[in-house]
Design a protein around this motif. Sequence first.
Motif, PDB file in Angstrom:
ATOM      1  N   ASN A 161       0.760  -1.296   0.148  1.00  0.00           N
ATOM      2  CA  ASN A 161      -0.059  -0.021   0.078  1.00  0.00           C
ATOM      3  C   ASN A 161       0.942   1.363  -0.135  1.00  0.00           C
ATOM      4  O   ASN A 161       2.178   1.219   0.029  1.00  0.00           O
ATOM      5  CB  ASN A 161      -0.933   0.121   1.153  1.00  0.00           C
ATOM      6  CG  ASN A 161      -0.303  -0.328   2.520  1.00  0.00           C
ATOM      7  OD1 ASN A 161       0.910   0.094   2.686  1.00  0.00           O
ATOM      8  ND2 ASN A 161      -1.004  -0.893   3.468  1.00  0.00           N
ATOM      9  N   LYS A 233      -5.123  -0.781 -12.304  1.00  0.00           N
ATOM     10  CA  LYS A 233      -6.283  -1.649 -12.217  1.00  0.00           C
ATOM     11  C   LYS A 233      -6.254  -3.027 -13.102  1.00  0.00           C
ATOM     12  O   LYS A 233      -5.916  -2.598 -14.398  1.00  0.00           O
ATOM     13  CB  LYS A 233      -7.672  -1.001 -12.338  1.00  0.00           C
ATOM     14  CG  LYS A 233      -7.590   0.429 -11.266  1.00  0.00           C
ATOM     15  CD  LYS A 233      -8.946   0.968 -11.476  1.00  0.00           C
ATOM     16  CE  LYS A 233      -9.039   2.121 -10.475  1.00  0.00           C
ATOM     17  NZ  LYS A 233     -10.310   2.890 -10.759  1.00  0.00           N
ATOM     18  N   ASN A 235      -8.654  -6.123 -14.341  1.00  0.00           N
ATOM     19  CA  ASN A 235     -10.086  -6.540 -14.507  1.00  0.00           C
ATOM     20  C   ASN A 235     -11.062  -5.831 -13.686  1.00  0.00           C
ATOM     21  O   ASN A 235     -11.762  -6.408 -12.849  1.00  0.00           O
ATOM     22  CB  ASN A 235     -10.009  -8.208 -14.131  1.00  0.00           C
ATOM     23  CG  ASN A 235      -9.606  -8.942 -15.223  1.00  0.00           C
ATOM     24  OD1 ASN A 235      -9.561  -8.569 -16.442  1.00  0.00           O
ATOM     25  ND2 ASN A 235      -8.894  -9.931 -15.076  1.00  0.00           N
ATOM     26  N   GLY A 236     -10.786  -4.472 -13.665  1.00  0.00           N
ATOM     27  CA  GLY A 236     -11.813  -3.795 -12.848  1.00  0.00           C
ATOM     28  C   GLY A 236     -11.385  -3.518 -11.266  1.00  0.00           C
ATOM     29  O   GLY A 236     -11.980  -2.865 -10.731  1.00  0.00           O
ATOM     30  N   GLN A 237     -10.367  -4.142 -10.896  1.00  0.00           N
ATOM     31  CA  GLN A 237     -10.086  -4.238  -9.524  1.00  0.00           C
ATOM     32  C   GLN A 237      -8.487  -3.632  -9.472  1.00  0.00           C
ATOM     33  O   GLN A 237      -7.776  -3.908 -10.192  1.00  0.00           O
ATOM     34  CB  GLN A 237      -9.884  -5.527  -8.941  1.00  0.00           C
ATOM     35  CG  GLN A 237     -11.025  -6.298  -8.733  1.00  0.00           C
ATOM     36  CD  GLN A 237     -12.156  -5.795  -8.004  1.00  0.00           C
ATOM     37  OE1 GLN A 237     -11.959  -5.169  -6.898  1.00  0.00           O
ATOM     38  NE2 GLN A 237     -13.370  -5.623  -8.372  1.00  0.00           N
ATOM     39  N   GLN A 238      -8.559  -2.733  -8.502  1.00  0.00           N
ATOM     40  CA  GLN A 238      -7.115  -2.059  -8.424  1.00  0.00           C
ATOM     41  C   GLN A 238      -6.162  -3.105  -7.461  1.00  0.00           C
ATOM     42  O   GLN A 238      -6.456  -3.647  -6.536  1.00  0.00           O
ATOM     43  CB  GLN A 238      -7.259  -0.903  -7.347  1.00  0.00           C
ATOM     44  CG  GLN A 238      -5.914  -0.014  -7.059  1.00  0.00           C
ATOM     45  CD  GLN A 238      -6.113   1.218  -6.159  1.00  0.00           C
ATOM     46  OE1 GLN A 238      -6.650   1.982  -6.684  1.00  0.00           O
ATOM     47  NE2 GLN A 238      -5.132   1.406  -5.208  1.00  0.00           N
ATOM     48  N   VAL A 239      -4.947  -3.195  -8.009  1.00  0.00           N
ATOM     49  CA  VAL A 239      -4.186  -4.309  -7.771  1.00  0.00           C
ATOM     50  C   VAL A 239      -2.698  -3.955  -7.098  1.00  0.00           C
ATOM     51  O   VAL A 239      -2.081  -4.198  -6.416  1.00  0.00           O
ATOM     52  CB  VAL A 239      -3.786  -5.254  -8.717  1.00  0.00           C
ATOM     53  CG1 VAL A 239      -4.980  -6.200  -9.304  1.00  0.00           C
ATOM     54  CG2 VAL A 239      -3.199  -4.678 -10.188  1.00  0.00           C
ATOM     55  N   LEU A 242      -2.031  -1.535  -2.887  1.00  0.00           N
ATOM     56  CA  LEU A 242      -3.034  -2.314  -2.235  1.00  0.00           C
ATOM     57  C   LEU A 242      -3.993  -1.350  -1.411  1.00  0.00           C
ATOM     58  O   LEU A 242      -3.307  -0.077  -1.051  1.00  0.00           O
ATOM     59  CB  LEU A 242      -2.382  -3.139  -1.339  1.00  0.00           C
ATOM     60  CG  LEU A 242      -1.463  -4.395  -1.687  1.00  0.00           C
ATOM     61  CD1 LEU A 242      -0.649  -5.115  -0.749  1.00  0.00           C
ATOM     62  CD2 LEU A 242      -2.322  -5.189  -2.815  1.00  0.00           C
ATOM     63  N   PRO A 243      -5.055  -1.416  -1.341  1.00  0.00           N
ATOM     64  CA  PRO A 243      -6.037  -0.662  -0.728  1.00  0.00           C
ATOM     65  C   PRO A 243      -5.673  -0.502   0.763  1.00  0.00           C
ATOM     66  O   PRO A 243      -4.990  -1.348   1.259  1.00  0.00           O
ATOM     67  CB  PRO A 243      -7.490  -1.460  -0.914  1.00  0.00           C
ATOM     68  CG  PRO A 243      -7.286  -2.304  -1.977  1.00  0.00           C
ATOM     69  CD  PRO A 243      -5.867  -2.552  -2.211  1.00  0.00           C
TER      70      PRO A 243
END
Length: 243
Positions: A161, A233, A235-239, A242-243
């Motif tokens: 992160n 991102k 497939n639509g997800q933030q990689v 990290l969140p």
Amino acid sequence: MKLLTRALAGIILMGLGQSVLAHTRLNVPTAVEGTRSINHVMIGHSCTDTTRTIGTSVVFPDGVDSTILVGGAPHSGPLTDFLTNYGNNAQLILDRSFAAMDEKTSNNNVVGFWAGGGDGMPANLNVALPFRLTAASIAPTSCASSVKIYVSIIDICEVTNVSGFKEGTVELWTHNNLGTPYDRVSTTDDGPASFIITRDLVANPLPSSCGGAGVAVEVKPSAAQINRDMPIKFNGQQVWPLP
């Protein structure tokens, strides 16, 4: 023989010094307006001598809320005062330096791209990530002799992160003063790569009102754009980060 040995040692040390000091930059840093070429993001070294660079994230100013400087002074008008076709000038080219890659878009314009995954770049090698770049055209009525586009890049050696950003996890080739988590820690604003568009003075001469010399224009991304477009991102997800 001793002189030759010393000379070779000097060359080796010089090469090591250039490798250690190498910034991530574009291998074609300037072009005449309106020209198109194959360019590369040149990753010159990894985060440390033992780590692998496993990805990179690249952002071009979108020209919407970008900071514009004219002769070093802020310009309150739009980028169209200086460039006529800026906004969708880069196109990523498929490459296997990393396992995956994609473009970043906003309002149907490519504003950057990313690549990552796989074995990554060994510390003793370099990566030349290819893309096609078209130099935008300079507005005929403007006094711009050149327009410098600042390109923000982060090379990634470990997925963390933002609190994990430090030496050994990321290389920040970004501005030092935007107020984002992605800012480079530096006393000078020496991080970003740049691409300079020069005016074609034959086909597009300066207006007589410019006094003959013209002015240098610079374009930097806004903090809001960096916060929006620097993350990766998939497939639509933030990689990353990290969140």
